[in-house]
Scaffold this motif. Structure first.
Motif, short mmCIF file in Angstrom:
data_model
loop_
_atom_site.label_atom_id
_atom_site.label_comp_id
_atom_site.label_asym_id
_atom_site.label_seq_id
_atom_site.Cartn_x
_atom_site.Cartn_y
_atom_site.Cartn_z
N UNK A 315 31.50 89.61 40.19
CA UNK A 315 32.05 90.54 41.18
C UNK A 315 31.47 91.93 41.00
N UNK A 316 30.89 92.49 42.07
CA UNK A 316 30.27 93.80 41.98
C UNK A 316 30.16 94.41 43.37
N UNK A 317 30.11 95.72 43.42
CA UNK A 317 29.90 96.43 44.68
C UNK A 317 29.25 97.77 44.40
N UNK A 318 28.51 98.25 45.37
CA UNK A 318 28.07 99.63 45.33
C UNK A 318 29.26 100.53 45.60
N UNK A 319 29.17 101.78 45.18
CA UNK A 319 30.18 102.78 45.54
C UNK A 319 29.83 103.29 46.93
N UNK A 320 30.71 103.02 47.89
CA UNK A 320 30.43 103.37 49.27
C UNK A 320 31.37 104.46 49.78
N UNK A 321 30.92 105.16 50.79
CA UNK A 321 31.82 106.06 51.51
C UNK A 321 32.63 105.23 52.50
N UNK A 322 33.71 105.83 53.02
CA UNK A 322 34.50 105.14 54.04
C UNK A 322 33.62 104.83 55.25
N UNK A 323 32.79 105.78 55.63
CA UNK A 323 31.90 105.57 56.77
C UNK A 323 31.00 104.37 56.54
N UNK A 324 30.45 104.24 55.33
CA UNK A 324 29.61 103.09 55.01
C UNK A 324 30.42 101.80 55.01
N UNK A 325 31.65 101.86 54.48
CA UNK A 325 32.49 100.66 54.45
C UNK A 325 32.82 100.17 55.86
N UNK A 326 33.04 101.11 56.79
CA UNK A 326 33.39 100.71 58.15
C UNK A 326 32.25 99.99 58.87
N UNK A 327 31.04 100.17 58.37
CA UNK A 327 29.88 99.49 58.96
C UNK A 327 29.60 98.13 58.32
N UNK A 328 30.46 97.69 57.43
CA UNK A 328 30.27 96.40 56.74
C UNK A 328 30.33 95.25 57.75
N UNK A 329 29.33 94.38 57.78
CA UNK A 329 29.35 93.23 58.70
C UNK A 329 30.57 92.33 58.50
N UNK A 330 31.14 92.34 57.30
CA UNK A 330 32.33 91.53 57.07
C UNK A 330 33.50 92.02 57.92
N UNK A 331 33.63 93.34 58.05
CA UNK A 331 34.70 93.89 58.89
C UNK A 331 34.45 93.55 60.35
N UNK A 332 33.19 93.57 60.76
CA UNK A 332 32.88 93.19 62.14
C UNK A 332 33.22 91.72 62.38
N UNK A 333 32.89 90.86 61.42
CA UNK A 333 33.22 89.44 61.53
C UNK A 333 34.72 89.22 61.64
N UNK A 334 35.48 89.99 60.87
CA UNK A 334 36.94 89.86 60.86
C UNK A 334 37.61 90.57 62.04
N UNK A 335 36.82 91.31 62.81
CA UNK A 335 37.39 92.12 63.89
C UNK A 335 38.49 93.02 63.33
N UNK A 336 38.16 93.69 62.24
CA UNK A 336 39.14 94.46 61.49
C UNK A 336 39.47 95.80 62.12
N UNK A 337 38.69 96.23 63.08
CA UNK A 337 38.92 97.51 63.75
C UNK A 337 39.11 97.30 65.24
#
Length: 398
Positions: A315-337
């Motif tokens: 388990x690992x991740x880069x340290x991201x900004x909120x703006x970068x996190x919102x562009x995550x393809x996983x959130x797009x797949x989940x229709x999280x916004x």
């Protein structure tokens, strides 16, 4: 494995048909009530004539706050003067039609207005009345003023966080208000529980949610460590690991993960090394182990580190900004916004973080103008008359 997306085909709302009166302000109560709105309840936000304080918080566009919108999308807005008898009569009439009431005034305020649970229970014995406050409704601290930063300090949360920052002795200011969000979420869960119990008893009840106690639930390990002697590791067990161009977070939480990480960094012999071969020994020698990890990671870019770590199941991740996190393809797949509208245009809000195969959990599409629904509600409860004024500026006075 891909989860089924059956929720995309349903328009059912789990709380459809429920009516909520939302007297709350700022974050904790509005967050709780917005969750109810997302689940389909009709949430009527009761505001003063000048409007709820969060309506003025930036970002502002054309005078409309997206923070207010994030917390209140999908609700109706009614302007009401709680200090007037006419306003209190309006509340009583609304309560007679409601299922749930949410308030986060300082304890004693609703009682002085004669709008507390005991007073309103006579109007509607099925009413579920949720009070959110800093310290709870009773006790020596009950009437102390409290906002999230105060509760962070009072709960020990800030000092517990400081203990994970080697070399620091001044507590950080946590501008992310965990206390508000977690308390509002506990309020939502308690309301859902009370709704189920009401199907059995036929009666509502008073829910008393404490921000102080809610924050303490976040300190699972620290709460126990405060009661027993636990020697901290020489380096925080989970913290930034340096790469050639940034930092990654690596979490070693199981034997399998530890063994995989040793393979990735080219240290398979450390699996049987007595310094690291058990959890207790690793904890005691954590700094040495992570020095070895960073000797590997500093030679690679953050992206290259993540490819290697993820490929090995670490388990690992880069340290991201909120703006970068919102562009995550996983959130797009989940229709999280979801995109919503207010008087300033469109903006995105985060949806509820769960999906249901039998219910739609998406938020409403618009943010109400202050007092937008006052006239309609006046008419419904029999208070329509000459004093009603245009929607958007009306004060619900009889």
């Amino acid at each position: 494995m891909q989860l089924p997306d059956k929720h995309e085909a349903t328009t059912t709302k789990a709380f459809a048909g429920l009516r909520v009166l939302d007297f709350s302000t700022t974050i904790a109560g509005p967050h709780c009530a917005r969750m109810l709105a997302d689940m389909g309840a009709e949430v009527i936000k009761i505001e003063a004539e000048e409007g709820e304080t969060m309506r003025t918080r930036p970002p502002l566009r054309n005078g409309c706050s997206t923070v207010f919108g994030q917390l209140n999308v999908g609700k109706k807005s009614v302007v009401l003067d709680l200090k007037s008898e006419d306003g209190r009569e309006a509340v009583r009439r609304l309560v007679a039609t409601a299922d749930i009431l949410v308030e986060n005034f300082r304890p004693g305020v609703m009682r002085r207005l004669r709008l507390d649970h005991d007073s309103l229970r006579a109007v509607n014995p099925r009413l579920i009345y949720c009070s959110i406050s800093g310290y709870g409704q009773t006790g020596p601290s009950a009437e102390l003023p409290a906002y999230a930063p105060v509760i962070h300090a009072a709960s020990g949360y800030d000092m517990a966080h400081l203990a994970h920052q080697p070399g620091r002795n001044r507590p950080d200011y946590c501008g992310i208000y965990h206390a508000d969000v977690v308390t509002g979420t506990y309020g939502f869960g308690a309301i859902a529980s009370a709704l189920y119990q009401r199907t059995v008893t036929g009666l509502g009840q008073h829910i008393d949610v404490s921000m102080l106690e809610s924050m303490l639930t976040l300190t699972v390990i620290e709460l126990q460590s405060s009661q027993f002697s636990v020697k901290p590791p020489p380096r925080p067990m989970f913290g930034p690991t340096e790469t050639a161009n940034g930092y990654v977070m690596i979490t070693v939480a199981s034997e399998k993960t530890f063994q995989a990480l040793m393979g990735v960094i080219g240290r398979p012999e450390w699996i049987s090394d007595l310094r690291f071969s058990s959890y207790a020994s690793r904890r005691a020698n954590w700094a040495d182990m992570m020095d070895g990890v960073e000797a590997w990671s500093r030679q690679l870019s953050t992206d290259a580190c993540l490819v290697a770590l993820s490929g090995a199941g670490v388990p690992a991740s880069a340290y991201r900004t909120i703006k970068e996190a919102l562009d995550d393809p996983q959130l797009a797949h989940r229709q999280a916004l979801s995109s919503v509208e207010d008087g300033g245009g469109s903006f995105r809000v985060i949806n509820l973080p769960f999906r249901m195969t039998g219910a739609d959990t998406r938020p409403g599409e618009t943010v109400a103008v202050l007092g937008e629904h006052t006239d309609a509600l006046r008419e419904e409860i029999g208070l329509a008359g000459d004093k009603a004024v245009s929607s958007g500026k009306s004060a619900m006075r009889g």
